[in-house]
Design a protein around this motif. Structure first.
Motif, PDB file in Angstrom:
ATOM      1  N   ALA A   1      45.010  39.992   8.587  1.00  0.00           N
ATOM      2  CA  ALA A   1      44.135  41.161   8.679  1.00  0.00           C
ATOM      3  C   ALA A   1      44.847  42.442   8.264  1.00  0.00           C
ATOM      4  O   ALA A   1      44.198  43.438   7.938  1.00  0.00           O
TER       5      ALA A   1
ATOM      6  N   LEU B   1      43.661  44.097   5.005  1.00  0.00           N
ATOM      7  CA  LEU B   1      42.310  44.643   4.847  1.00  0.00           C
ATOM      8  C   LEU B   1      42.290  46.110   4.428  1.00  0.00           C
ATOM      9  O   LEU B   1      41.485  46.489   3.562  1.00  0.00           O
TER      10      LEU B   1
ATOM     11  N   THR C   1      37.574  34.382   3.394  1.00  0.00           N
ATOM     12  CA  THR C   1      38.383  33.767   4.443  1.00  0.00           C
ATOM     13  C   THR C   1      37.788  32.397   4.720  1.00  0.00           C
ATOM     14  O   THR C   1      36.877  31.952   4.026  1.00  0.00           O
TER      15      THR C   1
ATOM     16  N   HIS D   1      44.328  38.713  14.596  1.00  0.00           N
ATOM     17  CA  HIS D   1      43.911  38.562  13.197  1.00  0.00           C
ATOM     18  C   HIS D   1      42.532  37.924  13.122  1.00  0.00           C
ATOM     19  O   HIS D   1      41.678  38.366  12.341  1.00  0.00           O
TER      20      HIS D   1
ATOM     21  N   ALA E   1      39.913  40.445  13.899  1.00  0.00           N
ATOM     22  CA  ALA E   1      39.784  41.447  12.831  1.00  0.00           C
ATOM     23  C   ALA E   1      39.090  40.862  11.601  1.00  0.00           C
ATOM     24  O   ALA E   1      38.346  41.577  10.904  1.00  0.00           O
ATOM     25  N   LEU E   2      39.308  39.581  11.323  1.00  0.00           N
ATOM     26  CA  LEU E   2      38.604  38.944  10.208  1.00  0.00           C
ATOM     27  C   LEU E   2      37.104  38.881  10.491  1.00  0.00           C
ATOM     28  O   LEU E   2      36.279  39.132   9.591  1.00  0.00           O
TER      29      LEU E   2
ATOM     30  N   ALA F   1      35.728  42.272   9.902  1.00  0.00           N
ATOM     31  CA  ALA F   1      35.671  42.581   8.468  1.00  0.00           C
ATOM     32  C   ALA F   1      34.497  41.878   7.789  1.00  0.00           C
ATOM     33  O   ALA F   1      33.867  42.436   6.887  1.00  0.00           O
TER      34      ALA F   1
END
Length: 442
Positions: free
Chosen positions: A239, A242, A259, A289, A292-293, A296
C-alpha cells in the motif's frame, strides 16, 4: 451457440445498477434486457436467493501449458474458472515453454489450447530483452498486450528488462497504443534485504520489502511518462506505493493497477510458519496493507482484482520442509476468487456491483475484450447464477494440484451455474470455450 434463451432474476447486476430483469439471448449474444415479467415463454428463472452476474474476466492466469502442464493446464484451469464464475481468462506468457515472446510461440499456445477450454481464453505476449521488434507483431496477431518483469521472473526462459529494455519496449508499444503490464519489484532492493530461508514467514516477508515494489513502480512511472505508453502494475501488495500511483495519474501518466484476492483476504500476521502454500511474490503483507488496499479499491485508486493464479506441483511448494526460501512462489486461487473477494467486500459493506466492476468490467476494459465485462446488448451472454448469502468451506477444487492457502477456509457466496455465450456449462460436458483475440482498434 444457435437459438435463443431468456434468463431472468429478481436481482441482476447491470452496468447501470442492480434490478429485476430478464436477459434475452440469441446466438450467444445479449439482444435485450427487459423487465422481469417481459420474459416470453419458458424463461430460465433464478432462485430467490440467487443474483445474476456477468461472467468474470480474469486477466492474470498462469496456465503453464505447454512445458509445465504438470503445474496446471488449459483443461483443468478452465474447468476451475467455469466453476468459479470466470468465463474469460487471459493466459500469462511465462511458465509455459516456450514463453509467448513471439508470434510462433503464440501460435503454439493456441494449438495446444484448441478444443480443450471450458471458457474463453485470450493471451498476453511477453517482453524480454531483445524482442522489442516482436511486440507489435504479437499485438497484430491478437495478444491483448505484453508483460514484462523488472526482476528475475523465477524461470530462466523469461528474463527481466533493465531500464533500457523497458524503455525500448514502451517506445515500440507507444507507436501502436499497445499496453505493457509489469511485475514491479526491484532486484537491487531485494539483493540488499535478508535472504529468505527457513520456516519463518516474517523472515520471508523481510526478504521482499515493500520498498522493492515502490522502487520498481517508480521506474515504470518514469518510463511511461517519458514514452507516453500505457502501462499497468500487476498484483500490487504494498500500500505504500499508492501515493505515487495517485500522483502519476493526476499528472496524466497512463497507468492502471490491480491487486489480488489473496492480498485482500490474508494478512502476514496470520500466515503460519512453514505453510508455504501462502508464498507468493510480492508477498502477502501485514493487515494494515490489506486494509489500505480495500480502501484504495473503494476510492478507485486500484482498478481491478484478478487472481494471479500461479500454481505448481505439491512437491515444488516444499510443504515437506516448510522452507519459504526453497518453495515456489505462487497462489492457486482461480476457482475461489469471486467468493473470496465477495466475502471481504460484504464484510466491509460493499456491494456486488463493486465486485463486478473490479472483476468483470475493469479487466475487460484493460484487455480490450469489448464483448465481455457486463450484461448489455451486443455483448456475449456470459452469465453467472451466484448465491451471495450461502456459506461454504473450501474443499476439493478443479485445479490440477490441490495446494492452496484457501483450503478449509469458510467463504460466503456460491457459484451455482455459469453460462458461456448463453450455453449452460455443465461438468463433464464437451468444452465450449473459444480462443479469442483483442479486437483490432480496441
Amino acid at each position: 451457440m444457435s437459438g435463443s434463451v431468456v434468463v431472468r432474476a429478481r436481482r441482476v447486476v447491470l452496468p447501470d445498477g442492480e434490478r429485476a430483469a430478464a436477459v434475452h439471448v440469441t446466438d450467444g449474444v445479449v439482444t435485450a434486457v427487459t423487465g422481469f415479467d417481459d420474459a416470453g415463454d419458458d424463461p430460465v428463472t433464478l432462485a430467490e436467493d440467487e443474483v445474476l452476474l456477468p461472467g468474470l474476466v480474469d486477466s492474470h492466469v498462469h496456465v503453464n501449458e505447454p512445458g509445465r502442464t504438470e503445474w496446471e493446464g488449459f483443461a483443468s484451469a478452465t474447468r476451475a474458472a467455469a466453476a468459479g464464475g470466470v468465463t474469460t481468462i487471459v493466459d500469462m506468457p511465462l511458465n509455459s515453454i516456450p514463453p509467448t515472446v513471439d508470434v510462433k510461440a503464440l501460435q503454439v499456445k493456441r494449438q495446444v489450447a484448441e478444443g480443450q477450454v471450458s471458457v474463453d481464453v485470450a493471451f498476453w505476449g511477453g517482453a524480454v530483452p531483445g524482442n522489442a521488434g516482436q511486440l507489435t507483431r504479437l499485438l497484430a496477431d491478437g495478444a491483448v498486450g505484453v508483460k514484462c518483469f523488472l526482476l528475475d521472473s523465477g524461470v530462466p526462459e523469461f528474463p527481466p528488462l533493465d531500464d533500457a529494455g523497458l524503455r525500448a519496449a514502451l517506445t515500440a508499444l507507444a507507436a501502436v497504443d499497445g499496453l505493457l503490464i509489469a511485475h514491479c519489484e526491484d532486484d537491487d532492493v531485494i539483493a540488499a534485504a535478508p535472504d529468505p530461508a527457513g520456516t519463518s514467514y516474517p523472515a520471508f516477508l523481510a526478504s521482499r520489502p515493500g520498498a522493492a515494489e515502490e522502487t520498481a513502480i517508480g521506474r515504470l512511472i518514469a518510463a511511461a511518462r517519458d514514452t507516453g505508453a500505457r502501462v499497468h502494475v500487476v498484483h500490487l501488495a504494498d500500500a505504500g506505493a499508492l501515493p505515487m500511483l495517485r500522483a502519476a495519474r493526476a499528472e496524466g501518466v497512463r497507468i492502471t493497477v490491480e491487486t489480488c484476492p489473496h492480498y485482500l483476504t490474508f494478512a502476514a500476521e496470520d500466515v503460519p510458519d512453514g505453510d508455504t502454500a501462502f508464498k507468493c511474490c510480492p508477498p502477502i503483507r501485514e493487515a494494515t496493507h490489506r486494509d489500505a488496499l480495500w480502501a484504495a479499491l473503494e476510492a478507485g485508486d486500484i482498478d481491478l482484482v484478478v487472481s494471479d493464479h500461479s500454481p505448481c506441483t505439491a512437491e515444488l511448494k516444499r510443504l515437506d520442509v516448510g522452507d519459504f526460501g526453497l518453495a515456489w512462489g505462487g497462489i492457486a486461487g482461480l476457482q475461489v476468487a469471486l467468493p473470496a473477494v465477495w466475502t471481504g467486500a460484504r464484510a466491509r459493506g460493499l456491494a456486488l456491483g463493486d465486485v463486478v466492476r473490479w472483476m468483470s468490467e475493469a479487466p475487460a476494459r484493460l484487455t480490450g475484450l469489448t464483448g465481455k465485462g457486463g450484461i448489455a446488448v451486443g455483448r456475449d451472454a456470459d452469465l453467472v447464477a451466484f448465491a451471495p448469502d450461502e456459506q461454504w468451506r473450501v474443499g476439493a477444487l478443479h485445479h490440477r494440484n490441490p495446494v492452496t492457502p484457501y483450503a478449509g477456509r469458510e467463504l460466503t457466496g456460491v457459484v451455482r451455474r455459469t453460462w458461456l455465450r448463453g450455453q449452460l456449462l455443465e461438468e463433464g460436458a464437451a468444452p465450449l470455450g473459444r480462443l479469442i483475440s483483442r479486437p483490432r482498434g480496441a
